[in-house]
Motif scaffolding. Sequence first.
Motif, PDB file in Angstrom:
ATOM      1  N   ASP A   9      -0.524  13.128   0.863  1.00  0.00           N
ATOM      2  CA  ASP A   9       0.167  11.960   1.074  1.00  0.00           C
ATOM      3  C   ASP A   9       1.296  12.363   1.687  1.00  0.00           C
ATOM      4  N   ARG A  10       1.684  11.411   2.702  1.00  0.00           N
ATOM      5  CA  ARG A  10       2.913  11.833   3.642  1.00  0.00           C
ATOM      6  C   ARG A  10       4.236  11.663   2.723  1.00  0.00           C
ATOM      7  N   ASP A  16      -1.144  14.479  -4.488  1.00  0.00           N
ATOM      8  CA  ASP A  16      -1.029  13.241  -4.828  1.00  0.00           C
ATOM      9  C   ASP A  16       0.364  12.605  -4.901  1.00  0.00           C
ATOM     10  N   SER A  17       0.734  11.819  -4.049  1.00  0.00           N
ATOM     11  CA  SER A  17       2.076  11.208  -4.506  1.00  0.00           C
ATOM     12  C   SER A  17       2.347  10.261  -5.733  1.00  0.00           C
ATOM     13  N   ASP A  29       9.004   1.453  -4.689  1.00  0.00           N
ATOM     14  CA  ASP A  29       9.390   1.678  -3.469  1.00  0.00           C
ATOM     15  C   ASP A  29       8.237   2.602  -2.560  1.00  0.00           C
ATOM     16  N   PRO A  30       7.995   2.378  -1.357  1.00  0.00           N
ATOM     17  CA  PRO A  30       6.924   3.267  -0.735  1.00  0.00           C
ATOM     18  C   PRO A  30       7.127   4.804  -1.055  1.00  0.00           C
ATOM     19  N   ALA A  31       8.477   5.165  -0.705  1.00  0.00           N
ATOM     20  CA  ALA A  31       8.872   6.442  -0.905  1.00  0.00           C
ATOM     21  C   ALA A  31       8.284   7.151  -2.554  1.00  0.00           C
ATOM     22  N   PRO A  32       7.937   8.333  -2.382  1.00  0.00           N
ATOM     23  CA  PRO A  32       7.212   9.019  -3.437  1.00  0.00           C
ATOM     24  C   PRO A  32       8.494   9.647  -4.403  1.00  0.00           C
ATOM     25  N   VAL A  33       8.459   9.410  -5.770  1.00  0.00           N
ATOM     26  CA  VAL A  33       9.327   9.850  -6.547  1.00  0.00           C
ATOM     27  C   VAL A  33       8.771  11.351  -7.236  1.00  0.00           C
ATOM     28  N   CYS A  38       0.427  -1.659  -9.913  1.00  0.00           N
ATOM     29  CA  CYS A  38       1.218  -0.708 -10.733  1.00  0.00           C
ATOM     30  C   CYS A  38       1.159   0.851 -10.256  1.00  0.00           C
ATOM     31  N   HIS A  39       0.254   1.123  -9.447  1.00  0.00           N
ATOM     32  CA  HIS A  39       0.160   2.558  -8.576  1.00  0.00           C
ATOM     33  C   HIS A  39      -0.078   3.580  -9.483  1.00  0.00           C
TER      34      HIS A  39
END
Length: 291
Positions: free
Chosen positions: A10-11, A48-49, A54-58, A159-160
Amino acid sequence: MTDTTGEHGDRGAPGVSPGAVWLRGELLDIASAPRPDRGPVVVREWTDSVRLRDPAPVGFRSLILIGTGWDGRPPPSKFGEVLAAFAGAGWAVRPHASDRDGESRATARHEDFEVRVYEGSGSGLLTLTGWTPVVYPELRLGQPPFTLSTAPGVLCGDCHGWGVCLDCEGRPYSRYERCWCAANNAGPGLCVECAGRGLRGSGAAPWTRPRREPYGTGAEGAFPPVPVETGHDSTLRALTDVAQRACTCGEFRCSWRNSLSGEGDRLLSRFVGTCQGCGARRAYAFALPLP
């Protein structure tokens, strides 16, 4: 022999997790136990992100796919020996019943590390798909039920993988009111969009609870006829090729099934799986020389 393909799945994923090095070594040792003279192959490594809103991974987790195979026809099953090696190394092993002749599946857990063990039908191909717990560089969060590679289907885009509405976590604002978020106050883990499993099938309409199996069932799980490719001398080499290919949607993640059978003067190694990005069915077939 090892063949490593390291990459970020993942980017924006910040490198590999601290436990990835330990997991890699552990799985290589376990996979080598049944046949020390024919070492396992690292087929693919990725991350895996984990997102919230938000789109930015935590956060992120590291994953690795290891394959091992044996020559001969029919090849001896090494599934039991690999499970015994996991148990001997202190892992908790849980075999799964299979409704498909010749295929075997199990899971192994060690603390927050998990491995999916799979042996194909008649091929002697055995794969270990392992993953680390999710690491959060800045936040302090729990472990989500799923990430993109570990969900048994297509990850719910709402919910990702958390299995709960990210706006209210399923909690009502008061005793007499119900919020209008996707979870609709069903409670944590009971999001109406994904039925609490962090899943939603490709193109599914809201307020439904579909579940798409990675292996397929019944006629959908059969190996379909596809063009036969050449150029590989073993099922393990074919898997290494297939694992680098992407779906038409661009996603490479797919839980592959495998079957080896004789066809005239050649062997036919078939792969089938469901894309974990869009739910499309993917299949390949390879002609292998007779041993």
